[in-house]
Design a protein around this motif. Structure first.
Motif, PDB file in Angstrom:
ATOM      1  N   ASN A  18      42.430  38.823  32.271  1.00  0.00           N
ATOM      2  CA  ASN A  18      42.492  39.558  33.533  1.00  0.00           C
ATOM      3  C   ASN A  18      42.925  38.615  34.647  1.00  0.00           C
ATOM      4  O   ASN A  18      42.565  37.432  34.649  1.00  0.00           O
ATOM      5  N   LYS A  56      37.453  50.499  47.103  1.00  0.00           N
ATOM      6  CA  LYS A  56      38.022  50.251  45.776  1.00  0.00           C
ATOM      7  C   LYS A  56      38.927  51.405  45.403  1.00  0.00           C
ATOM      8  O   LYS A  56      38.649  52.572  45.710  1.00  0.00           O
ATOM      9  N   ARG A  57      40.013  51.061  44.731  1.00  0.00           N
ATOM     10  CA  ARG A  57      40.893  52.087  44.205  1.00  0.00           C
ATOM     11  C   ARG A  57      41.482  51.584  42.907  1.00  0.00           C
ATOM     12  O   ARG A  57      41.883  50.421  42.808  1.00  0.00           O
ATOM     13  N   GLN A  58      41.536  52.485  41.917  1.00  0.00           N
ATOM     14  CA  GLN A  58      42.032  52.069  40.603  1.00  0.00           C
ATOM     15  C   GLN A  58      43.298  52.797  40.248  1.00  0.00           C
ATOM     16  O   GLN A  58      43.483  53.969  40.551  1.00  0.00           O
ATOM     17  N   ARG A  61      45.768  49.965  34.893  1.00  0.00           N
ATOM     18  CA  ARG A  61      45.583  48.511  34.665  1.00  0.00           C
ATOM     19  C   ARG A  61      45.403  47.712  35.956  1.00  0.00           C
ATOM     20  O   ARG A  61      45.253  46.502  35.904  1.00  0.00           O
ATOM     21  N   THR A  63      43.446  47.348  39.906  1.00  0.00           N
ATOM     22  CA  THR A  63      42.379  47.761  40.808  1.00  0.00           C
ATOM     23  C   THR A  63      42.551  46.980  42.097  1.00  0.00           C
ATOM     24  O   THR A  63      42.770  45.765  42.059  1.00  0.00           O
ATOM     25  N   LEU A  65      40.578  45.964  45.620  1.00  0.00           N
ATOM     26  CA  LEU A  65      39.288  45.899  46.303  1.00  0.00           C
ATOM     27  C   LEU A  65      39.516  45.493  47.747  1.00  0.00           C
ATOM     28  O   LEU A  65      40.314  44.587  48.031  1.00  0.00           O
ATOM     29  N   GLN A  76      43.344  43.238  41.079  1.00  0.00           N
ATOM     30  CA  GLN A  76      42.935  42.862  39.742  1.00  0.00           C
ATOM     31  C   GLN A  76      43.875  43.528  38.745  1.00  0.00           C
ATOM     32  O   GLN A  76      44.090  44.732  38.821  1.00  0.00           O
TER      33      GLN A  76
END
Lengths: 114, 114
Positions: A18, A56-58, A61, A63, A65, A76
């Motif tokens: 990651n 936070k939002r995804q 694959r 993300t 912050l 990320q």
């Protein structure tokens, strides 16, 4: 080749690991933030965005912050792949006061080792 | 998402001449912007291209040097006038149809001034 310029911060990761790319933004009044990926010889590619009313939002694959207290943004990337190698820029704006004019961070170069 | 193209993709010019860069979007966008990116560096906003009126320039950029047109909601041009080697850079246009959100970029025009 490229001419002389500032050396970007570099993050080197192993394929499959990651990645976390950090950005300190400048204006506490900014209410909208975007992460871009720029590959060599190409324009910036939109990755993900976040409004200031979110922490936070995804995406797929990825993300993002947002920590407004310390004016910090992070991206990320899960299971990093060689195709993720690029320069990553964060950008900030005040949507209603600045009409979307983006202020870009300095960028981080991500290098993924196979 | 909007697809943005730019012409030319690259050019080598002599000092004192001018170059006009075209930006075409495949759908109508409310906002269009022009940025400059020195090799290995981040992006700096030159101006907001306003449809049917004069562009709004950022500090350090002036209309005489960088005249901009935006005749409709899908097209804009940036002219780099009376060029000097210091104008060697990548010039990028961007567009947004969400009032500044989700801003997409063209591939850039790589300019070298000799």
């Amino acid at each position: 080749g490229e001419s002389v310029g500032l050396h970007l911060p570099t993050l080197s990761v192993q394929e499959g690991d990651n990645s976390i790319i950090n950005c300190a933004y400048s204006n506490s009044a900014s209410d909208y933030f975007i992460w871009y990926k720029q590959e060599s010889g190409k324009g910036p590619q939109f990755i993900i965005d976040i409004r200031s009313n979110m922490d936070k939002r995804q995406g797929q694959r990825v993300t993002v912050l947002l920590n407004k207290t310390v004016k910090h943004l992070s991206l990320q990337i899960a299971a990093t792949q060689p195709g993720d190698s690029a320069v990553y820029f964060c950008a900030e704006t005040q949507l209603y006061n600045q009409g979307g004019k983006l202020i870009f961070g300095q960028g981080t170069e991500l290098s993924v080792k196979p | 998402s909007a697809v943005i193209s730019q012409k030319p993709s690259r050019d080598i010019c002599q000092r004192g001449t001018s170059l006009t860069i075209q930006c075409q979007v495949d759908s109508q966008v409310t906002m269009m912007f022009w940025y400059r990116q020195q090799p290995g560096q981040s992006l700096t906003l030159i101006a907001t291209a306003n449809q049917g009126s004069e562009a709004t320039y950022e500090s350090g950029f002036v209309i005489d040097k960088f005249p901009i047109s935006r005749p409709n909601l899908t097209f804009s041009t940036l002219t780099v006038s009376n060029m000097s080697p210091e104008d060697s850079s990548i010039y990028l246009c961007s567009g947004s149809s969400d009032g500044g959100e989700t801003q997409y970029f063209g591939p850039g025009t790589r300019l070298l001034v000799l």
